[in-house]
Design a protein around this motif. Structure first.
Motif, PDB file in Angstrom:
ATOM      1  N   CYS A  10      15.203  29.794   8.482  1.00 58.91           N
ATOM      2  CA  CYS A  10      14.570  28.935   9.092  1.00 58.91           C
ATOM      3  C   CYS A  10      13.285  29.705   9.951  1.00 58.91           C
ATOM      4  CB  CYS A  10      15.386  28.151   9.980  1.00 58.91           C
ATOM      5  SG  CYS A  10      14.427  27.120  11.377  1.00 58.91           S
ATOM      6  N   PRO A  11      12.163  29.327   9.749  1.00 60.41           N
ATOM      7  CA  PRO A  11      11.138  30.126  10.604  1.00 60.41           C
ATOM      8  C   PRO A  11      11.266  29.912  12.005  1.00 60.41           C
ATOM      9  CG  PRO A  11       9.970  28.405   9.259  1.00 60.41           C
ATOM     10  CD  PRO A  11      11.717  28.398   8.982  1.00 60.41           C
ATOM     11  N   ASN A  12      11.915  28.700  12.597  1.00 60.06           N
ATOM     12  CA  ASN A  12      11.869  28.466  14.032  1.00 60.06           C
ATOM     13  C   ASN A  12      13.090  29.432  14.766  1.00 60.06           C
ATOM     14  OD1 ASN A  12       9.727  26.545  14.091  1.00 60.06           O
ATOM     15  ND2 ASN A  12      11.042  24.967  13.718  1.00 60.06           N
ATOM     16  N   CYS A  13      14.259  29.077  14.195  1.00 63.90           N
ATOM     17  CA  CYS A  13      15.675  29.770  15.024  1.00 63.90           C
ATOM     18  C   CYS A  13      15.915  30.813  13.976  1.00 63.90           C
ATOM     19  CB  CYS A  13      16.411  28.779  15.010  1.00 63.90           C
ATOM     20  SG  CYS A  13      17.063  27.749  13.349  1.00 63.90           S
ATOM     21  N   ASN A  14      15.196  31.315  12.823  1.00 67.09           N
ATOM     22  CA  ASN A  14      15.938  32.208  11.973  1.00 67.09           C
ATOM     23  C   ASN A  14      17.144  32.402  11.526  1.00 67.09           C
ATOM     24  OD1 ASN A  14      13.180  33.720  12.165  1.00 67.09           O
ATOM     25  ND2 ASN A  14      13.688  34.550  13.952  1.00 67.09           N
ATOM     26  N   SER A  15      17.919  31.236  11.400  1.00 60.01           N
ATOM     27  CA  SER A  15      18.973  31.044  10.799  1.00 60.01           C
ATOM     28  C   SER A  15      19.091  30.933   9.606  1.00 60.01           C
ATOM     29  CB  SER A  15      19.899  29.830  11.332  1.00 60.01           C
ATOM     30  OG  SER A  15      19.061  28.718  10.863  1.00 60.01           O
ATOM     31  N   VAL A  16      20.090  31.469   8.731  1.00 62.39           N
ATOM     32  CA  VAL A  16      20.088  31.549   7.127  1.00 62.39           C
ATOM     33  C   VAL A  16      20.401  30.227   6.749  1.00 62.39           C
ATOM     34  CG1 VAL A  16      21.316  32.456   5.309  1.00 62.39           C
ATOM     35  CG2 VAL A  16      20.672  33.973   7.238  1.00 62.39           C
ATOM     36  N   LEU A  17      19.879  29.676   5.924  1.00 59.36           N
ATOM     37  CA  LEU A  17      19.848  28.217   5.539  1.00 59.36           C
ATOM     38  C   LEU A  17      20.626  28.281   3.954  1.00 59.36           C
ATOM     39  CD1 LEU A  17      16.688  26.730   6.538  1.00 59.36           C
ATOM     40  CD2 LEU A  17      18.737  26.548   7.625  1.00 59.36           C
ATOM     41  N   GLY A  18      20.290  29.280   3.187  1.00 56.89           N
ATOM     42  CA  GLY A  18      20.808  29.280   1.901  1.00 56.89           C
ATOM     43  C   GLY A  18      20.308  30.861   1.182  1.00 56.89           C
ATOM     44  N   VAL A  19      21.294  31.204   0.273  1.00 58.26           N
ATOM     45  CA  VAL A  19      20.936  32.196  -0.631  1.00 58.26           C
ATOM     46  C   VAL A  19      20.864  31.722  -2.466  1.00 58.26           C
ATOM     47  CG1 VAL A  19      21.745  34.419  -1.163  1.00 58.26           C
ATOM     48  CG2 VAL A  19      21.911  33.507   0.974  1.00 58.26           C
ATOM     49  N   TYR A  20      19.768  32.546  -2.924  1.00 55.55           N
ATOM     50  CA  TYR A  20      19.617  32.072  -4.084  1.00 55.55           C
ATOM     51  C   TYR A  20      19.938  33.686  -4.829  1.00 55.55           C
ATOM     52  CZ  TYR A  20      17.671  31.725  -8.937  1.00 55.55           C
ATOM     53  OH  TYR A  20      17.213  31.665 -10.289  1.00 55.55           O
ATOM     54  N   LYS A  21      21.135  33.585  -5.558  1.00 53.10           N
ATOM     55  CA  LYS A  21      21.275  34.871  -6.455  1.00 53.10           C
ATOM     56  C   LYS A  21      21.059  34.491  -7.917  1.00 53.10           C
ATOM     57  CE  LYS A  21      25.144  35.759  -3.509  1.00 53.10           C
ATOM     58  NZ  LYS A  21      25.402  37.381  -2.994  1.00 53.10           N
ATOM     59  N   ARG A  22      20.392  35.587  -8.264  1.00 50.81           N
ATOM     60  CA  ARG A  22      19.936  35.672  -9.781  1.00 50.81           C
ATOM     61  C   ARG A  22      21.040  35.848 -10.771  1.00 50.81           C
ATOM     62  NH1 ARG A  22      14.368  34.750  -9.417  1.00 50.81           N
ATOM     63  NH2 ARG A  22      13.538  35.849  -7.750  1.00 50.81           N
TER      64      ARG A  22
END
Length: 152
Positions: free
Chosen positions: A139-151
């Motif tokens: 999130c650009p506001n609170c810098n919390s991790v929202l998700g991860v895309y693994k190849r």
């Protein structure tokens, strides 16, 4: 010859009829008394009371309505492109910020290049290519991790 008195025939010529024939014909079914036929109201269903009328009352002229907005998100698919969503931490609608990091695909590409003879630093090229790295959405506001895309 003297003539005999005529026989009562009651419709059948030449056959004598019993003397009680007329009495029997006046009431052919003696077990059921003859008399006036009972009126049909005795056998009619009793009248049922009418159902009470339901009255409709209109709603109040100025009803108070409270509205609560519920935002339901379907399962967000995180890929290698930014995603617009509502951040569950700060409840703002944002477009995710992406950070790239080395993952399994990056290391496999590095090992493949090393095996095929790119041992003098060319095997490190996959660490510079974003299409071979895993993507972390923040999130650009609170810098919390929202998700991860693994190849891989």
């Amino acid at each position: 010859m003297a003539s005999a008195p005529p026989l009562e025939t009651a419709g059948l010529m030449g056959f004598p009829q019993p003397p009680c024939y007329e009495e029997a014909m006046s009431n052919p079914y003696p077990q059921y008394p003859q008399g006036p036929v009972p009126s049909p109201t005795i056998f009619a269903k009793p009248e049922q009371p009418l159902y009470p009328m339901q009255t409709y009352t209109s709603p109040p002229s100025n009803p108070v309505v409270s509205v609560q907005t519920v935002c339901v998100q379907q399962g967000v698919m995180y890929r290698d492109r930014p995603v617009q969503l509502v951040c569950p931490v700060c409840s703002q609608t944002v477009v995710t910020q992406m950070k790239y990091s080395a993952g399994t695909m990056t290391w496999l590409a590095c090992a493949g290049l090393f095996i095929f003879g790119c041992a003098y630093g060319c095997c490190l090229i996959p660490f510079c290519v974003n299409d071979l790295q895993d993507v972390t959405h923040q999130c650009p506001n609170c810098n919390s991790v929202l998700g991860v895309y693994k190849r891989l």
